[in-house]
Structures are given as C-alpha cells and as structure tokens.
Design an enzyme around this catalytic site. Sequence first.
Site, short mmCIF file in Angstrom:
data_model
loop_
_atom_site.label_atom_id
_atom_site.label_comp_id
_atom_site.label_asym_id
_atom_site.label_seq_id
_atom_site.Cartn_x
_atom_site.Cartn_y
_atom_site.Cartn_z
N GLY A 1 0.17 13.41 -11.51
CA GLY A 1 -0.84 12.57 -11.96
C GLY A 1 -1.07 11.75 -10.29
N THR A 2 -0.27 12.31 -9.32
CA THR A 2 -0.08 11.83 -7.87
C THR A 2 -1.32 12.15 -7.20
OG1 THR A 2 1.49 13.60 -7.75
CG2 THR A 2 2.08 11.23 -7.94
N ARG B 1 -0.02 8.61 8.19
CA ARG B 1 -1.29 9.15 7.92
C ARG B 1 -1.74 9.49 6.52
NH1 ARG B 1 -2.71 15.33 10.58
NH2 ARG B 1 -4.68 14.95 10.60
N LYS C 1 -8.59 7.98 -1.19
CA LYS C 1 -8.88 7.89 -2.62
C LYS C 1 -7.78 8.01 -3.66
CE LYS C 1 -12.03 8.83 -6.30
NZ LYS C 1 -13.16 10.08 -6.75
N GLN D 1 -2.76 5.61 -5.92
CA GLN D 1 -1.26 5.59 -6.25
C GLN D 1 -0.69 4.01 -5.90
OE1 GLN D 1 1.65 7.90 -6.73
NE2 GLN D 1 -0.48 8.58 -7.61
N GLY E 1 4.15 9.19 2.53
CA GLY E 1 4.11 9.40 1.36
C GLY E 1 3.97 7.93 0.56
N VAL E 2 3.13 8.08 -0.41
CA VAL E 2 2.69 6.62 -0.82
C VAL E 2 2.85 6.32 -2.25
CG1 VAL E 2 0.75 6.23 0.73
CG2 VAL E 2 0.45 7.70 -1.38
N GLY E 3 4.09 7.17 -2.98
CA GLY E 3 4.19 7.22 -4.49
C GLY E 3 4.83 5.92 -4.87
N GLU E 4 5.58 5.45 -3.91
CA GLU E 4 6.61 4.39 -4.47
C GLU E 4 6.17 2.84 -3.87
OE1 GLU E 4 9.49 7.91 -5.12
OE2 GLU E 4 9.81 6.06 -6.12
#
Length: 727
Positions: free
Chosen positions: A462-463, A617, A622, A627, A691-694
Amino acid sequence: MTAIGKPLDRVDGLLKVTGQARYAGEFPEQGLLYGSVVSSTVAKGRVTRIDAAKALALPGVVMVLDHLNRPKLASYDDAFADADAADGSAFRPLYNDRVLYSGQPLALVIADNLELARHAGSLVEIEYATEPFETDLLALQEQAHPSPQTPPAPRGNFQAEWSTAAVHLDLHYSTPIEHHNPMEPHASTVLYQPDGTLHIHDKTQGPQNCQAYVQKVFGLDNTQVRVFAAFVGGAFGSGLRPQYQLPLAVMAALALKRSVRVTLTRQQMFTFGYRPRTLQRLQMGAAANGRLMALGHTAIGQTSRFEDFSEHVVEWSGMLYHCDNVQLTYKLVPLDVYTPLDMRAPGAALGVIGLECAMDELACALGIDPVQLRLINYAERNQNEDKPWSSKALRECYREGAERFGWSQRNPEPRSMRDGRQLIGWGMAGGVWEAMQMKASAKARLDANGKLTVSSATTDIGTGTYTVMTQIAAQTSGVAMGDISFLLGDSSLPTAPLQGGSFTVSSVGTAVQQACEALNVKLLEIARQTYPVFKEAETVRFEGGQLHTRDVSVSLAQLVKDGGKGALEVQVDSEPDKKREGYSTATHSAVFVEVRVDEDLGTLKVSRVVSAIAAGRVVNPKMARSQILGGVVWGIGMALHEETQIDHQLGRYMNHSLAEYHIPVNADIGDIDVVFVEEHDEIVNALGSKGVGEIGIVGVAAAVANAVYHATGKRVRDFPITLDKVL
Ligand code: MOS
C-alpha cells in the site's frame, strides 16, 4: 524525462478502485476448499481431548486437522526460523498438545465452503488441563532479563552527572499492547497444481521469506513452492513473518492434494504478533542553560515464553540529542502470550514517546521553549556510533514546522490559551528512524516494441512501490512511464528483502536504477556498433524512449531490433554503497500538534498537526505524503485510542474486534500538514532517498501528550490518554 520527484498517481490505482486487484484470499479456483481455524480458549496448559466427530459428521466437511492427526513435517522437530524471526524457537501450529497462549490455533476444519467450515469449527470439542499463567507485564517487571540484543554501551558517567545536575527528572511512562489491524486479514490460498507443486497467494511482506519457510517446514525443494503477493491490503509489520494460516493451509493442501484457502477472522488477527507493552523510565539531568548533562533510558518490554522479541526502544535516546553521559537499558519479561512483532517504526514509536515527553517535561522545568531546548542539545554526530550523519536537516524541520504551525504565537503557560470552553494546547516532539539499505536484485527487460519490464520480488503493501519503482525505471531508462511494467510479489523474481524498515526505495530502488543503467550500457553498445554517429558520440541521452546525441535520435525499440534478439535483458545484484560505512544514516522529523480539550468533559481532539520531515530525496511527493499522513493518524491513535486490553484472570484479550479496539476514524482527524524539507544526501544511496514508511509515526504520540499538558496542566504518562485520565 523527469519522473522522479513528480506527485504521480498510483500506477495500480485503477486496478484497485475497480476491484481487479486480487488479494490473497480472493483468488478463485474450481473445487477450492475452505479452512477455518479453531482457537484455544485457555491461556496455558495441555489439550487432553479433542473430538471432531460432530464436525466431521456434517456433509461437506472434508477433514479436521489437529496435533494428533497432522502430517509429519520435515522440520517441525528442529528449530527453524524465518527472515524476521525473534531469538528462540518459532511458534509451530499444531505441533503438540501444549497450549502456549489464549487464541492459539488448535485445529483446522476443512470444508466445501467457508460458512460450513466455521460452523463445523464450533462443533469441535476440546478439553484442557489448564496451568497457571502470567500475562501482566506490570506484575512481573522484577523478573525482567536483559534483551539478547543489547543497546549501546554506557558512555561517560551517567549516575554522577545525573544526581548532581542543576535540574534532574526521574519519569515513568507506559505504553499498551497494540495490534496492527490492516484492512485485509491474513489469508493464504494454496493452489495445488496438477504436478503436485504449490502456487500460494499469501498476505505477506516477503514472498521469498514465505517460500523459504514453506520449503523448509515441509521438506520441499524450491521448485515445488512459489509464493505470490501481488497486492497487500496493509500490513505494517504483521506480514514480515509467515503467519500460522500459511503452514495450516499448506498442511491441508498437501494432505488432501487439493487447493485450500485459510482466511483468519478479524478476532484471529489478535492471535499473533503485536506491538508489545512497555514500561519506560527516563532520567534526565540538565544544566540551568538547558544543556543535557545526563540521560538514562530504561525500557521493559513483554515477550513470549518461546521467543525473545527485541526492537530498538532506547537507542534513540543515545542519538537524538548530544549528551556525553548516557545509560541505556532494555529488558524483557516473558509472559504466557504470543511473541510481539515489528509494528510500524518498531521500537522507535515506543521509545521516542518516553524520550520526547521527558524532553517536554525538562523544557517546562527549565523554563525553556521546547524547540529551543532541542536546538541547544542538537546532535551533530550520532554518539551511539560515533559517526557523522550522512545528512541531517532536523534543524530545518524544527524551523519550517514551527513556522507553518505558528509556534511563535504560543504562550508557554499551561491552560493559558483557550477558545470559549475549549482549552487549547500546543505541543511538539522530534522523531528519528534509521535509513537502512539491504542487498536487492532486479531485472530489466526491453522488448522490440520498446516496452520495458522491470521486476524484483518485493511487495507493495500500500506504500506505492509499483509506482515509485516505475518512476525510478522511467527516469533511468528514458522509457515513458506508460511503457513500463513493474512486476513484484512473486518469489520467483530476482531476490528482494522483506518490504519493511522503510528500506524498500533505497534497496529495491537502487537495484532498479542499476538494472536500467546496465540496460543503457547494452543499448549504447548496440548503437555504437550500428550507427557511425554514435560511435564518436561523447554525450548521449536516454529520453522519450529514444537514444539521443546532438541532433540525431534512434528509438530504443530499434536498438533492440538492431541487437538481433527479440529483447534485451539484464539482471543486477545491488549492495549498500561502501561510502555509507563511515556515516550514520537516518530520517528525522519535527511534529507540531494542536489539541482542543473540553474543560468540563475532558473530551479531546487533535485539531491540527504539522509534520516536517527530512528524508532525503522524495521520489513521489503524493505517495510520500500519504505515508506520512498514515503515520500521523496512527500516532494520534497511539496517543488517544489504541490499546489491546487483557483480562489477566483469563489471560485473554477483551477488545479483539474493530468495534472495541479503538482506532481513529475520519471524524477524529483534523488538519494534517506535511512538509518535506530539502535534504541532499549523496552517501545514503545513489537515489539520495531515505524512505518514509515509518518516520511519520515517530514522535506524534509524544507531541499530542505534550499538547495535552500545555492545554490542561496535566501530565498523562500512561498511554493512551483517555478522557478518564485527563479529567
Ligand atoms: Mo515495518 S514494522 O518494518 O513492516
């Protein structure tokens, strides 16, 4: 061609909104059988009798598997571990008569349809010899043992500096058990192939992890098992380890030589991993000017009796601020429960609550603005590792976040800001998460029609992985987005790590970039051999599906044809860049929160959040914003809503449904403003992406708690902050 950096829509969006994207429990098959799991109603003991006669008497019930009649399994008697295993011995469903926790799967009913299987399950009679059990971390904290994964060694002289500091605080916080609750429940559809091999659609963050697990447990060779996960309806860590529905479904399929699906119910989603409850102690000593002189962080987390689950809870306290006297302690208490599991920003989401609430309390004790206190103690290096940061734009996060929020208008006095009957509170916190990179492989294949297929065995939970990888491929290859397919979620594709830890863009993205670069090299070789103008060309450009030099262009499709084969294919294995070794790599955030508390009723609403993020970066603003939004919403849930409650008399969860396990809904969420501050990083990886998931969740709950204090003058240190605690 600049695909990277554009806020493009999801390439898989149409499939999702039109219902064409199939999830693990949705693959149709002629003659498919349905499994339903029967769970333990006691927390500890032995199964003394299990009688499935009434279930088996129903027409359409095919089989009931339990520990007595299950097939013999290749490695059930040896220790086996999956890629995200904890220390110890992994749980083995239907292994023997022992009950290790309430909700443990004890039988699997297989029937012609799901309703029948579930009904038949209710007829399976199980008797137990129960044993005393413990499920309360608070009651057993004295029995805590050191975690097998130890935090960084102490530095300086914490005890002496703490006890003599001008201001010293000794604070205790606690956080509850939380469950992942992705929209899609865990499910495995095992399609039994005519040749006896298995095609498995599983809800997982790592099809190759599940493939290896099934292969090992069932003693199959790797050509006999293929695991797919084309679409995953949220996971948040719950799909990092193979969950028990997978071996159960495989067991049944192999025993019956038929295709079988096992889907867990929402209640059964509370019968495996979760975010563990923690007890935290923060000891801070500071000089009158705000300088941190001593910092101690002790966390006690719960684990199971069969595994020691550990995560990075206290590490962050040794790296987010400069402090020369630090002592970090992390302990575990085994209980008669299932093993915890990584959940979005595992460890950080917990430890940063203690750290950032304590920093706010310190700011109040010193009479220093909370942002100012953080700037005074800004860490120019990661003292845990004694390394400089590859990049760190946290100052800019504080500045831009504060500006967007209007922080300069804050009156620091608690209960000083109001709007009618509502007390208004403004709080803030910082956040940090690692920017990791793993080995990963990818394949790029360009055909004679100019269509590019790039593949790697990652997932998209879903990321936005499908989209972001397509963008990276487009940017590097010069092929238009619309002419690129990115394939994932298939264990037979080139090796990829689990999708987790916020490292998919840096790991798989790097492999995709390198595969496309390798393809370019081949294309250029063909061009040089075929066209004189390219032979001498010093500057070439891949753009718009063509190779350009000066005013001459040739289509990439033509180059494939010129190469004389139907297609050009390259595969690369990428590794983290050696440059990283001299540096610490992390994402950072500053979160600003406004709460409104009804003075009479204690009701509480988060009306505004500004989250400023430094994550290198951003490949797709969007998707990255989404996230962070998801992380912020979850952080609000951690602060105010989420708590899995155990009845310690029964050793059993009481609120194991979405009706009673509270998560924020739309009406709970106000305005969320996400800011990505500029951060250039040439060390972290060639994409410069962290990375921006967490990172979006880290610090949010603390910022809410700090805002609640500012609004009400009341510190709630026991999460979640429910109105009974505020009143
Ligand atoms: Mo995430 S908890 O690494 O899936």
